[in-house]
Design a protein around this motif. Structure first.
Motif, mmCIF file in Angstrom:
data_model
loop_
_atom_site.group_PDB
_atom_site.id
_atom_site.type_symbol
_atom_site.label_atom_id
_atom_site.label_comp_id
_atom_site.label_asym_id
_atom_site.label_seq_id
_atom_site.Cartn_x
_atom_site.Cartn_y
_atom_site.Cartn_z
ATOM 1 N N ILE A 11 0.859 -1.315 0.065
ATOM 2 C CA ILE A 11 -0.007 -0.134 -0.053
ATOM 3 C C ILE A 11 0.796 1.186 -0.116
ATOM 4 C CG2 ILE A 11 -1.753 -1.135 1.286
ATOM 5 C CD1 ILE A 11 -1.092 0.010 3.700
ATOM 6 N N SER A 12 0.376 2.172 -0.369
ATOM 7 C CA SER A 12 0.872 3.710 -0.333
ATOM 8 C C SER A 12 1.144 4.282 0.898
ATOM 9 C CB SER A 12 0.297 4.404 -1.415
ATOM 10 O OG SER A 12 -1.061 4.879 -0.626
ATOM 11 N N PRO A 61 -8.374 10.847 3.364
ATOM 12 C CA PRO A 61 -7.809 9.970 2.094
ATOM 13 C C PRO A 61 -7.733 11.165 0.814
ATOM 14 C CG PRO A 61 -9.703 9.025 3.229
ATOM 15 C CD PRO A 61 -9.249 10.221 4.111
ATOM 16 N N LYS A 77 -4.350 3.782 7.852
ATOM 17 C CA LYS A 77 -4.365 2.452 8.594
ATOM 18 C C LYS A 77 -4.162 2.669 10.217
ATOM 19 C CE LYS A 77 -3.175 -2.307 8.256
ATOM 20 N NZ LYS A 77 -2.131 -3.480 7.833
ATOM 21 N N SER A 97 0.259 7.035 2.103
ATOM 22 C CA SER A 97 -0.688 7.786 2.655
ATOM 23 C C SER A 97 -1.588 6.731 3.208
ATOM 24 C CB SER A 97 -1.320 8.416 1.751
ATOM 25 O OG SER A 97 -1.775 7.815 0.638
ATOM 26 N N ASP A 98 -1.753 5.527 2.472
ATOM 27 C CA ASP A 98 -2.810 4.580 2.797
ATOM 28 C C ASP A 98 -2.267 3.819 4.380
ATOM 29 O OD1 ASP A 98 -4.547 5.000 0.944
ATOM 30 O OD2 ASP A 98 -3.533 3.598 -0.547
#
Length: 677
Positions: A27-28, A51, A35, A30-31
């Motif tokens: 995942i990036s 987001p 999380k 930012s993700d």
């Protein structure tokens, strides 16, 4: 043994496969941060984490996120009332993460598995409710860790033995916990800050920690040693073991005992062999990993190494202040060999005896001319020795030896950087005239500026020339510095540090008191391990603590210079040993909060000024440029705009400001007491 033979090669093959398989991040960043946010029980303070937005955006960066070139390098989530669980799985998805701070929140339970983040260089967990024992080997895979703050929690058990083997450890704070047992011997030369106070430790303080004050160990009633003025009890000698004998008094010859010993010896040998095989596998794995890491290391990972050596020598240059007034001939070893005299009418950019001319504005000269010139030693500054050389054609130059250039920097790369600097033209920039490149010797030649550095005029000469630094002249100097910095940030905007080393010793003044910026653009020439030592911009809080280098580090340096010019105080920020000077940033910040700005100004400008409000505005600009949080600090463009708006009001009514005696002129002893340290 058969099993060991089979397992050994299998482990080697498996290790190689695992290492050669490049790690992918699912995942990036930012993700991953979102999380992480979801794992917190109370995350109202992280409303900016939304987001479809960039955590590293200049316009709307996420609170508490430290970035460098669009990559998340640190999290500073202190004092945000956070609680719940810290999702370490999410953190492992952030490839560039190097520092974590969760201080003064409400986290509890055992210490999270931060040891899965082997590249971390700083962990700050102070002021929470973490508890329980920390496994002895918790820090075994965290060889990069330099700063560990676990104070004011509820940790129990012994201090993890693996913490004592962190070879780069600089700060260890475990105070106000419930650690028990003996203090481990931490024989790490880099350790400069230690606090184990208010625990339940016992026994003798190891000799390796004798350099720290008693306050580092107080509040542990069981500790003893000369440092605490408490004698340790002498160890009670144990009697030697009695050999096992038969009832008749002879030695036992029980066959069963002999067989047991033989079986035990054989078993021990098997265990040793298995351990040696496993150790060999581990060493081979580490060796292969290091080779592949070196080959695949990206430029970003190299940039993150700015948290390297932090035991730098004093960055303040001793140029004009400690001039040795003796004539020395530049040695052939120091200046390179002269193969032949320079040919007449050499074109700009050509090599004259290995001296490459970047500009012919001061005439054509070569290495032979420098070799013949008598020179004064100007000092041994951050990058190397500097000499003032008067050549036969009457041109006076400064020759600077660049000691530490980038590791593996080729001649072509060095040439490209020099030509980039040589093309810079601005009234407030000192453009280099020539350079010399050899693998073991690099020289930079610049025009000599007779009036010297701003540092010298502010702190080194209290004679008549110092009286020329009235308010109009100081404003002129600050505006010139700002114009020069604006030019560099436009022309060298691709660099993380367009200047990188702005301080008063690198600001030269011509006969009209127009400032000329020197020693800029060297960040690309220095080896990664030398950048934190040699560049003052790396003293900016985000760079010193978290490795976050950006153009805002230059803004921090500009703010220090502004405050230095206005107050006349020598900044302790220029020094690395904490001795001498004034913590100018904290002093100004405290005075502004108390409304005591009038007490800050140098008495030589404060008692007779034509525009006190303008001085006050400039003081506030300097304070805004030195904000600890780079997100709250002015950017360079805004700082320059505000400085440009300040004008000298001609004919304004002279105003007298009450300045108490304690802010009298700075003595040389106060400003430079650290130089002998």
């Amino acid at each position: 043994m058969v099993a060991a033979r089979l397992i050994g090669p299998s482990l080697v093959v498996l290790s190689i496969v695992l290492i050669l398989s490049p790690r992918t991040y699912s995942i990036s960043q930012s993700d991953a941060l979102l999380k992480l946010k979801r794992s917190f029980a109370n995350s109202q303070a992280l409303e900016s984490w939304v987001p479809s937005s960039d955590p590293c955006s200049n316009e709307a960066s996420w609170v508490g996120v430290v970035c460098y070139n669009g990559i998340v390098t640190g999290l500073r989530l202190g004092k945000m009332s956070l609680s719940g669980k810290i999702d370490v799985d999410a953190l492992t998805e952030i490839a560039g993460l190097r520092s974590l701070s969760f201080v003064n929140n409400s986290f509890s339970g055992p210490i999270p598995e931060f040891n899965r983040l082997g590249a971390l260089k700083a962990i700050y967990l102070s002021g929470n409710q973490f508890s329980g024992e920390i496994p002895a080997g918790y820090f075994s895979d965290m060889g990069s860790l330099k700063k560990l703050w676990l104070s004011h929690n509820k940790f129990t058990g012994t201090i993890p033995s693996s913490a004592a083997h962190l070879t780069h450890l600089m700060e260890l704070h475990l105070e106000n916990n419930e650690f028990s047992g003996a203090v481990p011997s931490i024989d790490v030369p880099t350790l400069v800050s230690l606090d184990l106070s208010n625990n339940q430790l016992e026994g003798k303080i190891p000799p390796s920690l004798s350099k720290f004050n008693a306050s580092s160990f107080e509040g542990n009633s069981g500790l003893c040693g000369e440092k605490l003025g408490k004698e340790c009890p002498k160890a009670v000698e144990q009697p030697p073991p009695v050999p096992n004998t038969t009832s008749a008094g002879g030695p036992s010859t029980d066959r069963g005992s002999v067989d047991d010993q033989h079986d035990g010896s054989a078993g021990s040998r098997k265990k040793i062999i298995v351990v040696l095989i496993a150790l060999g596998v581990v060493l081979l794995t580490i060796f292969i990993f290091l080779i592949i890491r070196m080959r695949r290391r990206s430029k970003v990972q190299q940039d993150f190494n700015v948290l390297g050596k932090e035991n730098a020598s004093d960055p303040i240059q001793k140029d004009v202040l400690e001039t040795e007034k003796k004539e020395v001939q530049l040695s052939r070893k120091g200046m390179g060999s002269s193969r032949k005299s320079p040919a007449p009418n050499v074109a700009k950019g050509s090599a004259t005896c290995d001296l490459v001319l970047l500009s012919d504005e001061k005439g054509v000269f070569g290495m032979a001319d420098l070799m013949k010139a008598a020179a004064e030693v100007l000092g041994n500054g951050g990058f190397g020795s500097s000499y003032k050389a008067v050549m036969g054609n009457g041109v006076t130059v400064v020759v600077k030896r660049i000691r530490e250039t980038a590791d593996g920097k080729s001649k072509d790369e060095f040439d490209a950087e020099m030509w980039k600097l040589g093309r810079l033209k601005h009234p407030n920039i000192l453009t280099p005239l020539a350079y010399h490149y050899r693998k073991d010797e690099k020289l930079l030649v610049c025009e000599y500026v007779p009036k010297g550095s701003l540092l010298y005029l502010l702190h080194g000469d209290r004679g008549p020339s110092h009286g020329d630094l009235n308010w109009p002249v100081r404003l002129k100097i600050i505006k010139g510095i700002a114009k020069g910095m604006g030019f560099l940030h436009d022309e060298l905007r691709s660099s993380g540090l367009p200047h990188g080393n702005l301080k008063s010793s690198n600001i030269l003044l011509n006969s009209e008191y127009e400032p000329l910026l020197a020693d800029y653009g060297f960040s690309s020439l220095l080896g990664t391990s030398h950048v934190p030592q040699e560049l003052f911009a790396c003293k900016a809080p985000e760079a010193a603590q978290f490795g976050g280098i950006s153009p805002k580090c230059d803004v921090y340096c500009l703010g220090v210079v502004i405050l230095e010019i206005l107050t006349g105080k020598f900044p302790s920020q220029y020094l690395s040993n904490g001795k001498g000077g004034t913590d100018i940033i904290e002093w100004v910040r405290s005075a502004i909060s108390d409304g005591r700005e009038a007490k800050l100004f140098d008495p030589e400008i404060a008692n007779s000024i034509s525009s006190f409000p303008e001085m006050e505005k400039l003081l506030h600009i300097g304070a805004a440029c030195t904000e600890t949080n780079p997100e709250q600090r002015l950017d360079m463009r805004e700082a320059l705009r505000r400085i440009d708006e300040i004008q000298m009001e001609e004919g304004a009514e002279t105003r007298t400001i009450d300045v108490s005696p304690q802010f009298s002129a700075l003595s040389l002893q106060e400003g430079y007491s650290a130089n002998s340290g």
